[in-house]
Scaffold this motif. Structure first.
Motif, PDB file in Angstrom:
ATOM      1  N   ASP A   1       1.188 -11.238  16.223  1.00 19.65           N
ATOM      2  CA  ASP A   1       2.260 -11.798  17.043  1.00 19.65           C
ATOM      3  C   ASP A   1       3.620 -11.561  16.392  1.00 19.65           C
ATOM      4  N   LEU A   2       3.691 -11.815  15.103  1.00 19.38           N
ATOM      5  CA  LEU A   2       4.945 -11.602  14.388  1.00 19.38           C
ATOM      6  C   LEU A   2       5.313 -10.118  14.376  1.00 19.38           C
ATOM      7  N   LYS A   3       4.327  -9.286  14.154  1.00 18.42           N
ATOM      8  CA  LYS A   3       4.557  -7.841  14.148  1.00 18.42           C
ATOM      9  C   LYS A   3       5.028  -7.372  15.525  1.00 18.42           C
ATOM     10  N   ASN A   4       4.444  -7.920  16.578  1.00 18.09           N
ATOM     11  CA  ASN A   4       4.855  -7.569  17.935  1.00 18.09           C
ATOM     12  C   ASN A   4       6.293  -8.002  18.206  1.00 18.09           C
ATOM     13  N   GLU A   5       6.687  -9.158  17.687  1.00 17.22           N
ATOM     14  CA  GLU A   5       8.067  -9.623  17.840  1.00 17.22           C
ATOM     15  C   GLU A   5       9.028  -8.682  17.120  1.00 17.22           C
TER      16      GLU A   5
ATOM     17  N   PHE B   1       8.647  -5.481  16.648  1.00 16.35           N
ATOM     18  CA  PHE B   1       8.824  -4.283  17.461  1.00 16.35           C
ATOM     19  C   PHE B   1       9.551  -4.580  18.768  1.00 16.35           C
ATOM     20  N   LYS B   2       9.416  -5.791  19.279  1.00 14.45           N
ATOM     21  CA  LYS B   2      10.118  -6.159  20.507  1.00 14.45           C
ATOM     22  C   LYS B   2      11.632  -6.137  20.274  1.00 14.45           C
ATOM     23  N   ILE B   3      12.054  -6.579  19.096  1.00 17.05           N
ATOM     24  CA  ILE B   3      13.479  -6.549  18.760  1.00 17.05           C
ATOM     25  C   ILE B   3      13.986  -5.108  18.724  1.00 17.05           C
ATOM     26  N   LEU B   4      13.231  -4.222  18.082  1.00 17.78           N
ATOM     27  CA  LEU B   4      13.638  -2.812  18.016  1.00 17.78           C
ATOM     28  C   LEU B   4      13.663  -2.178  19.403  1.00 17.78           C
ATOM     29  N   GLU B   5      12.715  -2.583  20.247  1.00 15.22           N
ATOM     30  CA  GLU B   5      12.678  -2.024  21.601  1.00 15.22           C
ATOM     31  C   GLU B   5      13.834  -2.555  22.441  1.00 15.22           C
ATOM     32  N   THR B   6      14.129  -3.830  22.307  1.00 16.50           N
ATOM     33  CA  THR B   6      15.217  -4.430  23.083  1.00 16.50           C
ATOM     34  C   THR B   6      16.569  -3.851  22.670  1.00 16.50           C
ATOM     35  N   LYS B   7      16.805  -3.763  21.368  1.00 13.75           N
ATOM     36  CA  LYS B   7      18.102  -3.284  20.880  1.00 13.75           C
ATOM     37  C   LYS B   7      18.286  -1.779  21.005  1.00 13.75           C
TER      38      LYS B   7
ATOM     39  N   GLY C   1      15.677   0.548  22.420  1.00 14.66           N
ATOM     40  CA  GLY C   1      14.820   1.259  23.365  1.00 14.66           C
ATOM     41  C   GLY C   1      13.695   2.023  22.698  1.00 14.66           C
ATOM     42  N   LEU C   2      13.263   1.560  21.526  1.00 14.21           N
ATOM     43  CA  LEU C   2      12.203   2.245  20.770  1.00 14.21           C
ATOM     44  C   LEU C   2      10.931   1.415  20.776  1.00 14.21           C
ATOM     45  N   ASN C   3       9.881   1.953  21.392  1.00  8.85           N
ATOM     46  CA  ASN C   3       8.584   1.281  21.271  1.00  8.85           C
ATOM     47  C   ASN C   3       8.004   1.657  19.904  1.00  8.85           C
ATOM     48  N   PRO C   4       6.899   1.032  19.497  1.00  9.50           N
ATOM     49  CA  PRO C   4       6.370   1.306  18.153  1.00  9.50           C
ATOM     50  C   PRO C   4       6.110   2.787  17.857  1.00  9.50           C
ATOM     51  N   SER C   5       5.556   3.514  18.819  1.00 11.00           N
ATOM     52  CA  SER C   5       5.279   4.932  18.542  1.00 11.00           C
ATOM     53  C   SER C   5       6.561   5.750  18.465  1.00 11.00           C
ATOM     54  N   GLU C   6       7.563   5.402  19.272  1.00  8.47           N
ATOM     55  CA  GLU C   6       8.848   6.102  19.202  1.00  8.47           C
ATOM     56  C   GLU C   6       9.564   5.790  17.887  1.00  8.47           C
ATOM     57  N   PHE C   7       9.464   4.551  17.437  1.00 10.52           N
ATOM     58  CA  PHE C   7      10.059   4.194  16.148  1.00 10.52           C
ATOM     59  C   PHE C   7       9.390   4.981  15.029  1.00 10.52           C
ATOM     60  N   GLN C   8       8.065   5.054  15.048  1.00 10.66           N
ATOM     61  CA  GLN C   8       7.353   5.809  14.017  1.00 10.66           C
ATOM     62  C   GLN C   8       7.719   7.281  14.064  1.00 10.66           C
ATOM     63  N   GLN C   9       7.875   7.819  15.260  1.00 12.58           N
ATOM     64  CA  GLN C   9       8.280   9.221  15.409  1.00 12.58           C
ATOM     65  C   GLN C   9       9.682   9.426  14.820  1.00 12.58           C
ATOM     66  N   LEU C  10      10.582   8.483  15.071  1.00 13.69           N
ATOM     67  CA  LEU C  10      11.929   8.560  14.515  1.00 13.69           C
ATOM     68  C   LEU C  10      11.880   8.544  12.989  1.00 13.69           C
ATOM     69  N   VAL C  11      11.088   7.648  12.429  1.00 12.43           N
ATOM     70  CA  VAL C  11      10.936   7.577  10.975  1.00 12.43           C
ATOM     71  C   VAL C  11      10.405   8.909  10.440  1.00 12.43           C
ATOM     72  N   ASP C  12       9.388   9.453  11.091  1.00 16.94           N
ATOM     73  CA  ASP C  12       8.813  10.731  10.650  1.00 16.94           C
ATOM     74  C   ASP C  12       9.843  11.858  10.691  1.00 16.94           C
ATOM     75  N   GLU C  13      10.653  11.889  11.758  1.00 19.86           N
ATOM     76  CA  GLU C  13      11.666  12.935  11.877  1.00 19.86           C
ATOM     77  C   GLU C  13      12.727  12.807  10.785  1.00 19.86           C
ATOM     78  N   VAL C  14      13.128  11.590  10.487  1.00 12.68           N
ATOM     79  CA  VAL C  14      14.123  11.392   9.432  1.00 12.68           C
ATOM     80  C   VAL C  14      13.545  11.801   8.080  1.00 12.68           C
ATOM     81  N   ILE C  15      12.296  11.440   7.822  1.00 13.38           N
ATOM     82  CA  ILE C  15      11.655  11.795   6.556  1.00 13.38           C
ATOM     83  C   ILE C  15      11.563  13.311   6.392  1.00 13.38           C
TER      84      ILE C  15
END
Length: 89
Positions: A32-36, A38-44, A46-60
């Motif tokens: 639940d906490l983990k979902n919250e 990711f909900k903050i990142l998605e709300t602010k 527009g990144l769902n968990p897989s998009e956030f991970q993809q962004l992290v991978d691209e930056v790395i």
């Protein structure tokens, strides 16, 4: 990654860093906490968990961008810490 300016990337990673600290300081970590988190990142941003991970991978994968973001992120976090100490928070 192209949908964010450099400053927006810094904001995304600063928020993710802060949320990660909050999450990791919890005695009981649950989905639940983990979902919250990711909900903050998605709300602010527009990144769902897989998009956030993809962004992290691209930056790395872009070592210059990675180094620059994390250097600036460290400076930003140090500045926030200094402000908190000045305010006695």
């Amino acid at each position: 990654m192209d949908r964010f300016t450099y400053d927006e990337l810094l904001d995304v990673f600063a928020d993710a860093h802060t949320l990660g600290i909050v999450y990791n300081r919890q005695v009981e970590k649950d989905e639940d906490l983990k979902n919250e988190y990711f909900k903050i990142l998605e709300t602010k941003y527009g990144l769902n968990p897989s998009e956030f991970q993809q962004l992290v991978d691209e930056v790395i994968q872009n070592s210059k961008l990675y180094e620059s973001i994390y250097t600036d992120l460290k400076d930003k976090m140090d500045e926030l810490e200094r402000k908190q100490m000045e305010l006695g928070i």
